[in-house]
Enzyme design. Structure first.
Site, PDB file in Angstrom:
ATOM      1  N   LYS A   1     -11.780  35.587 -15.673  1.00 50.70           N
ATOM      2  CA  LYS A   1     -11.533  34.017 -15.489  1.00 50.70           C
ATOM      3  C   LYS A   1     -10.378  33.545 -14.805  1.00 50.70           C
ATOM      4  O   LYS A   1      -9.167  33.947 -15.143  1.00 50.70           O
ATOM      5  CB  LYS A   1     -11.184  33.677 -17.068  1.00 50.70           C
ATOM      6  CG  LYS A   1     -11.525  32.197 -17.144  1.00 50.70           C
ATOM      7  CD  LYS A   1     -10.003  31.494 -17.500  1.00 50.70           C
ATOM      8  CE  LYS A   1      -9.939  30.056 -17.482  1.00 50.70           C
ATOM      9  NZ  LYS A   1      -9.178  29.348 -16.644  1.00 50.70           N
TER      10      LYS A   1
ATOM     11  N   GLU B   1       1.515  40.499 -18.242  1.00 51.19           N
ATOM     12  CA  GLU B   1       2.445  40.122 -16.905  1.00 51.19           C
ATOM     13  C   GLU B   1       2.667  38.796 -17.066  1.00 51.19           C
ATOM     14  O   GLU B   1       1.932  37.970 -16.761  1.00 51.19           O
ATOM     15  CB  GLU B   1       1.707  40.729 -15.754  1.00 51.19           C
ATOM     16  CG  GLU B   1       2.736  40.982 -14.665  1.00 51.19           C
ATOM     17  CD  GLU B   1       3.297  39.834 -13.836  1.00 51.19           C
ATOM     18  OE1 GLU B   1       4.248  39.244 -14.657  1.00 51.19           O
ATOM     19  OE2 GLU B   1       2.737  39.282 -12.972  1.00 51.19           O
TER      20      GLU B   1
ATOM     21  N   CYS C   1       5.900  35.386  -9.850  1.00 52.43           N
ATOM     22  CA  CYS C   1       6.644  35.941 -10.990  1.00 52.43           C
ATOM     23  C   CYS C   1       7.960  36.665 -10.398  1.00 52.43           C
ATOM     24  O   CYS C   1       8.817  36.899 -11.341  1.00 52.43           O
ATOM     25  CB  CYS C   1       5.680  36.815 -11.744  1.00 52.43           C
ATOM     26  SG  CYS C   1       4.795  37.988 -10.635  1.00 52.43           S
TER      27      CYS C   1
ATOM     28  N   GLU D   1      12.022  30.276 -16.134  1.00 56.75           N
ATOM     29  CA  GLU D   1      11.227  30.551 -15.391  1.00 56.75           C
ATOM     30  C   GLU D   1      10.764  29.114 -14.611  1.00 56.75           C
ATOM     31  O   GLU D   1       9.912  28.194 -15.377  1.00 56.75           O
ATOM     32  CB  GLU D   1       9.907  31.338 -15.446  1.00 56.75           C
ATOM     33  CG  GLU D   1       9.105  31.547 -14.183  1.00 56.75           C
ATOM     34  CD  GLU D   1       8.081  32.450 -14.683  1.00 56.75           C
ATOM     35  OE1 GLU D   1       7.055  32.172 -15.644  1.00 56.75           O
ATOM     36  OE2 GLU D   1       7.909  33.477 -14.067  1.00 56.75           O
TER      37      GLU D   1
HETATM   38  P1  NDP Z   1      -0.700  29.610 -18.484  1.00 51.92           P
HETATM   39  O1  NDP Z   1       0.200  30.623 -18.638  1.00 51.92           O
HETATM   40  O2  NDP Z   1      -0.400  28.360 -19.242  1.00 51.92           O
HETATM   41  O3  NDP Z   1      -2.273  30.331 -18.370  1.00 51.92           O
HETATM   42  C1  NDP Z   1      -3.321  29.516 -18.295  1.00 51.92           C
HETATM   43  C2  NDP Z   1      -4.470  30.394 -18.598  1.00 51.92           C
HETATM   44  O4  NDP Z   1      -4.512  31.002 -19.848  1.00 51.92           O
HETATM   45  C3  NDP Z   1      -5.880  29.594 -18.435  1.00 51.92           C
HETATM   46  O5  NDP Z   1      -6.860  30.364 -17.796  1.00 51.92           O
HETATM   47  C4  NDP Z   1      -6.276  29.642 -19.718  1.00 51.92           C
HETATM   48  O6  NDP Z   1      -7.649  29.335 -19.890  1.00 51.92           O
HETATM   49  C5  NDP Z   1      -5.756  30.738 -20.539  1.00 51.92           C
HETATM   50  N1  NDP Z   1      -5.642  30.789 -21.896  1.00 51.92           N
HETATM   51  C6  NDP Z   1      -4.925  29.742 -22.755  1.00 51.92           C
HETATM   52  N2  NDP Z   1      -4.970  29.998 -23.844  1.00 51.92           N
HETATM   53  C7  NDP Z   1      -5.583  31.425 -23.819  1.00 51.92           C
HETATM   54  C8  NDP Z   1      -5.504  32.182 -25.008  1.00 51.92           C
HETATM   55  N3  NDP Z   1      -5.361  32.082 -26.450  1.00 51.92           N
HETATM   56  N4  NDP Z   1      -6.191  33.538 -24.813  1.00 51.92           N
HETATM   57  C9  NDP Z   1      -6.522  33.709 -23.438  1.00 51.92           C
HETATM   58  N5  NDP Z   1      -6.361  32.907 -22.427  1.00 51.92           N
HETATM   59  C10 NDP Z   1      -5.822  31.761 -22.774  1.00 51.92           C
HETATM   60  O7  NDP Z   1      -0.703  29.003 -17.163  1.00 51.92           O
HETATM   61  P2  NDP Z   1      -0.391  27.731 -16.439  1.00 51.92           P
HETATM   62  O8  NDP Z   1      -1.100  27.808 -15.037  1.00 51.92           O
HETATM   63  O9  NDP Z   1      -0.378  26.476 -17.299  1.00 51.92           O
HETATM   64  O10 NDP Z   1       1.204  27.995 -15.896  1.00 51.92           O
HETATM   65  C11 NDP Z   1       2.495  27.423 -16.766  1.00 51.92           C
HETATM   66  C12 NDP Z   1       3.339  28.175 -16.641  1.00 51.92           C
HETATM   67  O11 NDP Z   1       3.330  29.692 -16.358  1.00 51.92           O
HETATM   68  C13 NDP Z   1       3.870  28.156 -15.169  1.00 51.92           C
HETATM   69  O12 NDP Z   1       4.803  26.919 -14.863  1.00 51.92           O
HETATM   70  C14 NDP Z   1       4.729  29.150 -14.776  1.00 51.92           C
HETATM   71  O13 NDP Z   1       5.959  29.097 -15.226  1.00 51.92           O
HETATM   72  C15 NDP Z   1       3.921  30.424 -15.675  1.00 51.92           C
HETATM   73  N6  NDP Z   1       3.161  31.416 -14.673  1.00 51.92           N
HETATM   74  C16 NDP Z   1       3.372  32.499 -14.614  1.00 51.92           C
HETATM   75  C17 NDP Z   1       2.637  33.167 -13.880  1.00 51.92           C
HETATM   76  C18 NDP Z   1       3.002  34.523 -13.432  1.00 51.92           C
HETATM   77  O14 NDP Z   1       2.815  35.170 -12.493  1.00 51.92           O
HETATM   78  N7  NDP Z   1       3.446  35.475 -14.543  1.00 51.92           N
HETATM   79  C19 NDP Z   1       1.437  32.784 -12.903  1.00 51.92           C
HETATM   80  C20 NDP Z   1       1.266  31.326 -13.409  1.00 51.92           C
HETATM   81  C21 NDP Z   1       1.905  30.703 -14.210  1.00 51.92           C
HETATM   82  P3  NDP Z   1      -8.205  28.219 -20.581  1.00 51.92           P
HETATM   83  O15 NDP Z   1      -7.772  27.082 -19.809  1.00 51.92           O
HETATM   84  O16 NDP Z   1     -10.004  28.065 -20.463  1.00 51.92           O
HETATM   85  O17 NDP Z   1      -7.809  27.942 -21.803  1.00 51.92           O
END
Ligand code: NDP
Length: 502
Positions: free
Chosen positions: A182, A256, A290, A388
């Site tokens: 996904k 991660e 990240c 972050e």
């Molecule tokens: P999120 O961390 O909020 O993740 C969103 C993803 O997680 C969507 O694909 C969503 O799918 C899925 N998700 C939500 N709930 C669940 C669950 N219970 N089980 C499995 N999957 C789930 O990313 P955001 O885009 O909202 O970014 C928010 C913050 O995250 C950023 O500001 C940044 O700080 C951080 N980030 C960190 C990253 C890294 O590389 N470590 C990368 C990107 C963001 P669905 O919509 O279908 O529920």
């Protein structure tokens, strides 16, 4: 390439080797965050589509040929995927730049690095062997074998969509797992195209399935009983939810989750190289990274001069159209992410940190762009020093001695990566051991290699990707004991039957 070359791409779910509509028949669009132009349309998947995808992946694992294929055969498929990624380099880089807003030059680098990961996984596919024990006693020979774990749910973010799926998927496939993927709803394009390439390369039906959508797809993937493992990259907040859902069902979990990565700059360092790395480290991918080096700790005696040099360089970083090869900082991925950046900058302003550069949007006719920003005199307890931000915002702190620097560096909940700049080998080595981070760079920053494990301490995650141990992430161990010759001791000797047991 110009905007006039862009045609809207149409994409459906990839289930069981076919491109299909979602159960609901609904679609969603992705608009380029730099140009405000619709660039792609996707099927809007939901929980019913996750169920279809998991059924396909489960069948491919339980009854399909993929897990039983020889490692060399899986290796050939993965190698072909690497070649196809290189063949479609321009197409993939263009999708990545348009959907994520990253500069096209960095998109090309991402595509190249992704192909390398598929190549490396192809090599590992031929090395998933276990151990034999012939020294346990004269009447026993034992084998320890690695078996593929099963169906893996892979959930990836928007900052490096192709690279991050390539840090997970080829390693899962190398050992014989099957997958449901996904991608973020903001950047699904390269993952959907990658799935087409995997099918073209000869993977069996159902081995890789892609469900695009949002608002429940991810949680359906982590809660599905037929999924054996969840591999997630994203925020710590959602990582905790994934761990809770997966933990309840006793699935294997790999997370991660980002970081607030410190770079320690000592007075004796090569300050020219360090300044370059600081500017690159925080503004690369607009700070949506990240491994962003968003927290710089500078020795007080050189702090003013060093910060002046960083600002001097940061002012010259070209911000603008991702399709312009001269651009170094492209668009912010979404309005939501822009709001996150603005909230943190406003918190920085309202504290007693000093805003020395940037702090606002870049004026533009379209899109969302943010100025390279520098805060100095930041205190360790401030949110801009601890959390972050995921934007082009640098927080500069000062220290007097190395122990103090390491203490500050280790004082957040994160522990993904850290760096130290010094010419003193003893200082470098002792700091490297004391820094609580999955990766420590000494006099360099941000380089990664498929051969080296990657992951975080503390709230930065759980488990490690890449490296040789990536095999272990997607396998489980089975021990097989063989009796050699006749067993001389019996718990209950067989009763005497004149005709034997038969
Ligand atoms: P999120 O961390 O909020 O993740 C969103 C993803 O997680 C969507 O694909 C969503 O799918 C899925 N998700 C939500 N709930 C669940 C669950 N219970 N089980 C499995 N999957 C789930 O990313 P955001 O885009 O909202 O970014 C928010 C913050 O995250 C950023 O500001 C940044 O700080 C951080 N980030 C960190 C990253 C890294 O590389 N470590 C990368 C990107 C963001 P669905 O919509 O279908 O529920």
């Amino acid at each position: 390439m110009t905007l006039t070359d862009i045609a809207i791409s149409e994409n459906r779910l990839i289930l069981d080797g076919q491109e299909v509509d979602s159960v609901s028949g609904e679609t969603f669009e992705r608009t380029s965050p730099a140009h405000d132009v619709v660039v792609a349309r996707y099927a809007k998947g939901g929980a019913g589509d996750v169920a279809r995808a998991v059924t396909a992946a489960r069948r491919a694992f339980d009854a399909g040929p993929w897990p039983k294929r020889a490692g060399v055969e899986r290796s050939r498929v993965l190698r072909r995927v690497a070649d196809l990624i290189r063949r479609d380099r321009d197409h993939l880089a263009r999708i990545e730049a348009l959907e994520s807003g990253k500069p096209i030059t960095q998109a090309f680098d991402e595509v190249d690095a992704s192909a390398e990961l598929w190549d490396y996984a192809a090599t590992l596919a031929r090395h998933s062997y276990g151990d034999a024990h012939n020294d346990l006693g004269p009447d026993v020979l034992a084998m320890v074998v690695n078996e593929p774990l099963g169906v893996v749910s892979i959930i990836t973010p928007w900052n490096f969509p192709l690279l991050i799926v390539s840090q997970k998927l080829p390693f899962a496939l190398a050992v014989g797992c099957t997958a449901v993927v996904k991608p973020s709803e903001l950047t699904p394009g390269t993952t959907v195209h990658l799935a087409r390439l995997i099918i073209e390369a000869g993977a069996d039906e159902g081995v890789v399935n892609v469900v695009t959508g949002s608002g429940g797809v991810g949680s359906a993937m982590s809660a599905h009983p037929d999924v054996d493992m969840i591999s997630f990259t994203g925020s710590t907040e959602v990582g905790r939810k994934v761990a809770a859902a997966g933990g309840q069902l006793l699935k294997r979990i790999e997370l991660e989750l980002g970081g607030k990565n410190p770079q320690i700059i000592c007075a004796d360092a090569d300050l020219d190289a360090a300044a370059d790395a600081v500017v690159f480290g925080v503004y690369f991918n607009a700070g949506e990274c990240c491994n962003s080096g968003s927290r710089v700790l500078v020795q007080r005696s050189i702090a003013d001069d060093f910060v002046a040099e960083v600002i001097n360089r940061a002012r010259r970083v070209p911000v603008g159209d991702p399709l312009d090869p001269a651009t170094k900082v492209g668009a912010i991925v979404s309005d939501e992410q822009l709001a996150v950046i603005e909230r943190y900058v406003s918190e920085g302003r309202s504290g007693d940190a000093e805003l020395l550069l940037g702090g606002g949007r870049v004026a533009s006719d379209t899109g969302r762009f943010y100025q390279p920003t520098v805060f100095a005199n930041v205190r360790p307890e401030m949110s801009i020093a601890r959390e972050e931000i995921f934007g082009p915002v640098l927080s500069v702190l000062t220290f007097d001695n190395l122990d103090e620097a390491v203490g500050i560096a280790n004082s957040t909940m994160y522990g993904l990566s850290a760096g130290i700049w010094t010419r003193d080998i003893n200082a470098a080595l002792s700091a490297s051991r004391a820094l609580r981070a999955g990766t420590v760079w000494v006099n360099r920053w941000m380089d990664g290699y498929p051969e080296l494990p990657f992951g975080g301490y503390n709230a930065s995650g759980e488990g490690r990707e890449l490296g040789r141990q990536a095999i272990g992430s997607f396998t489980q161990t089975k021990t097989i004991q063989l009796q050699v010759g006749e067993r001389t001791t019996r718990w209950v000797p067989a009763a005497h039957h004149p005709g034997g047991l038969s």
